[in-house]
Design a protein around this motif. Structure first.
Motif, short mmCIF file in Angstrom:
data_model
loop_
_atom_site.label_atom_id
_atom_site.label_comp_id
_atom_site.label_asym_id
_atom_site.label_seq_id
_atom_site.Cartn_x
_atom_site.Cartn_y
_atom_site.Cartn_z
N GLN A 213 0.95 -1.06 -0.03
CA GLN A 213 -0.03 -0.01 -0.09
C GLN A 213 1.04 1.38 0.00
OE1 GLN A 213 -1.02 -2.74 1.61
NE2 GLN A 213 -2.96 -3.04 0.49
N VAL A 214 1.99 1.34 0.75
CA VAL A 214 2.89 2.52 0.74
C VAL A 214 3.41 2.70 -0.80
CG1 VAL A 214 4.83 3.66 1.77
CG2 VAL A 214 3.39 2.04 3.18
N LEU A 215 4.02 1.54 -1.17
CA LEU A 215 4.59 1.67 -2.59
C LEU A 215 3.38 2.36 -3.40
CD1 LEU A 215 6.74 1.47 -4.63
CD2 LEU A 215 5.61 -1.05 -4.96
N SER A 216 2.24 1.52 -3.60
CA SER A 216 1.18 2.11 -4.38
C SER A 216 1.07 3.62 -4.10
CB SER A 216 0.02 1.48 -4.08
OG SER A 216 -0.99 1.68 -5.01
N ALA A 217 1.05 3.99 -2.77
CA ALA A 217 0.47 5.54 -2.35
C ALA A 217 1.63 6.30 -2.94
CB ALA A 217 0.53 5.56 -1.06
N ILE A 218 2.83 6.25 -3.18
CA ILE A 218 3.88 7.02 -3.79
C ILE A 218 3.41 7.18 -5.01
CG2 ILE A 218 6.26 7.12 -4.48
CD1 ILE A 218 7.06 5.13 -1.97
N PHE A 219 2.91 6.37 -5.70
CA PHE A 219 2.86 6.30 -7.16
C PHE A 219 1.44 7.18 -7.57
CE2 PHE A 219 6.17 3.52 -7.81
CZ PHE A 219 6.54 3.60 -8.98
N ALA A 220 0.60 6.89 -6.70
CA ALA A 220 -0.87 7.36 -6.64
C ALA A 220 -0.56 9.08 -6.63
CB ALA A 220 -1.84 6.85 -5.74
N ALA A 221 0.24 9.23 -5.40
CA ALA A 221 0.33 11.03 -5.10
C ALA A 221 1.28 11.46 -6.18
CB ALA A 221 1.21 11.08 -3.72
N PHE A 222 2.27 10.68 -6.73
CA PHE A 222 2.89 11.39 -7.81
C PHE A 222 2.24 11.50 -9.12
CE2 PHE A 222 5.99 11.42 -11.30
CZ PHE A 222 7.04 12.19 -10.87
N ASN A 223 1.30 10.53 -9.48
CA ASN A 223 0.76 10.73 -10.67
C ASN A 223 -0.56 11.73 -10.70
OD1 ASN A 223 2.18 8.87 -12.18
ND2 ASN A 223 0.81 6.85 -11.09
N ARG A 224 -1.01 12.03 -9.34
CA ARG A 224 -1.76 13.34 -9.51
C ARG A 224 -1.26 14.36 -9.04
NH1 ARG A 224 -3.13 10.40 -4.36
NH2 ARG A 224 -2.54 11.83 -2.57
N GLY A 225 0.24 14.50 -8.92
CA GLY A 225 0.85 15.70 -8.92
C GLY A 225 1.13 16.36 -7.42
N ASP A 226 0.75 15.49 -6.58
CA ASP A 226 0.89 15.83 -5.11
C ASP A 226 2.40 15.21 -4.56
OD1 ASP A 226 0.81 16.15 -2.26
OD2 ASP A 226 -1.08 15.12 -1.97
N GLN A 227 3.39 16.06 -4.87
CA GLN A 227 4.73 15.83 -4.43
C GLN A 227 4.98 15.56 -2.97
OE1 GLN A 227 6.63 14.62 -6.87
NE2 GLN A 227 5.36 15.51 -8.31
N GLN A 228 4.04 16.34 -2.41
CA GLN A 228 4.38 16.22 -0.82
C GLN A 228 4.09 15.01 -0.29
OE1 GLN A 228 2.55 19.94 1.28
NE2 GLN A 228 3.03 19.12 3.39
N GLU A 229 2.93 14.56 -0.57
CA GLU A 229 2.38 12.96 0.06
C GLU A 229 3.32 12.25 -0.70
OE1 GLU A 229 0.04 10.19 1.82
OE2 GLU A 229 0.35 12.30 2.19
N ALA A 230 3.82 12.21 -2.03
CA ALA A 230 4.62 11.25 -2.33
C ALA A 230 6.00 11.07 -1.61
CB ALA A 230 4.91 11.41 -3.89
N ALA A 231 6.34 12.21 -1.08
CA ALA A 231 7.76 12.43 -0.33
C ALA A 231 7.26 11.90 1.15
CB ALA A 231 8.10 13.77 -0.17
#
Length: 295
Positions: A213-231
């Motif tokens: 889930q954490v790996l998926s969350a990095i990508f979901a955040a990055f793909n929607r442009g939320d760099q803060q959440e991806a980080a």
């Protein structure tokens, strides 16, 4: 471009060391439900311990279970080009999304030898081929210039970099920028977000077995442009990696951590390290700290 996370899934074994296909299918479902894609028969999948026939049967089961809901890449790399081609052709018939080819191991290769090896395999199949560099395990390294030459092959689609060094990953990413269509997938789990920010097509992660889930969350955040959440998610992933891999050999620790979460995955085939009660207690403490098992 939508970036993709692949998890190099474990191969599950019964107590007699035969493949547990049902448990392996359950791991495929778990990753698909988390939103991740699949790599099978890779380093984390004990590929060196599997026979030719088992790799084919395993890939058939994984592709069948994924049922088009996720991409499936399979590793065909063996020391000899001859057997690598045989395996790649078998995978080609099954219908995978991509065929990864780890550099030959045991045999010391020149860069020219690597170019010939990968080119012959890529010529033999219609499925896109991905170079797979993991020099710490194979003692052979795909130099960036070699990757650049191979990027011009019509059926070589990209590279998986599991070297662990940011410098090498940067050099491969430069090749990707210079050769449109050549995709770079990062292997080091602490560089997932950084690699996406620098043009990677995605990652192929072993740690995702334990933290899908954490790996998926990095990508979901990055793909929607939320760099803060991806980080933020990357920080969790990176800290967990540091804690777990601090105990020893990463693929063995991933499998053992997953076993302590779900015993159906089984142990690895011998001569892999036998379970160690003291180490298990350390792994469990880490899993509890990250809320991956009940405290």
């Amino acid at each position: 471009m939508n970036r993709k996370a692949f998890v190099a899934i474990v191969t599950c074994f019964n107590d007699d060391e035969t493949i547990n296909f049902e448990a392996t299918r359950a791991q495929v479902r778990r990753q698909v439900e988390a939103g991740n894609n699949i790599m099978c028969a890779g380093t984390n999948g004990d590929f060196t311990a599997l026979t030719f026939e088992e790799k084919v049967a395993l890939t058939e089961a994984v592709v069948d279970e994924a049922a088009g809901r996720a991409d499936v890449i399979v590793n065909a790399g063996m020391p000899a080009t001859f057997e690598t081609v045989k395996l790649a052709r078998a995978f080609d018939r099954i219908g995978v999304s991509g065929i990864a080819v780890i550099t030959p191991f045991f045999i010391a290769c020149t860069q020219d030898g690597l170019i010939r090896h990968f080119s012959v395999v890529a010529d033999a199949v219609g499925t896109p081929v991905y170079l797979y560099d993991i020099p710490a395990r194979t003692q052979n390294h795909i130099e960036p210039q070699t990757a650049s030459v191979l990027a011009d092959h019509g059926n070589i689609a990209g590279i998986k970099d599991s070297g662990g060094a940011q410098e090498t990953l940067e050099a491969y990413l430069k090749v990707g920028r210079e050769k449109p269509g050549f995709e770079v997938y990062s292997g080091p789990d602490h560089l997932v977000h950084w690699s996406l920010q620098n043009g990677a097509a995605g990652c192929i992660s072993g740690l995702g077995n334990v933290m899908p889930q954490v790996l998926s969350a990095i990508f979901a955040a990055f793909n929607r442009g939320d760099q803060q959440e991806a980080a933020r998610q990357q920080a969790i992933y990176g800290n967990f990696r540091k804690d777990l891999y601090g105990l020893g050999y990463p693929p063995a620790l991933v499998k053992r951590a997953l076993y302590l979460m779900d015993s159906s995955v089984g142990a690895s085939r011998q001569p892999a390290l036998l379970p160690d009660p003291a180490q298990d207690a350390q792994i469990l403490a880490i899993l509890k700290a990250y809320d991956l098992v009940q405290a």
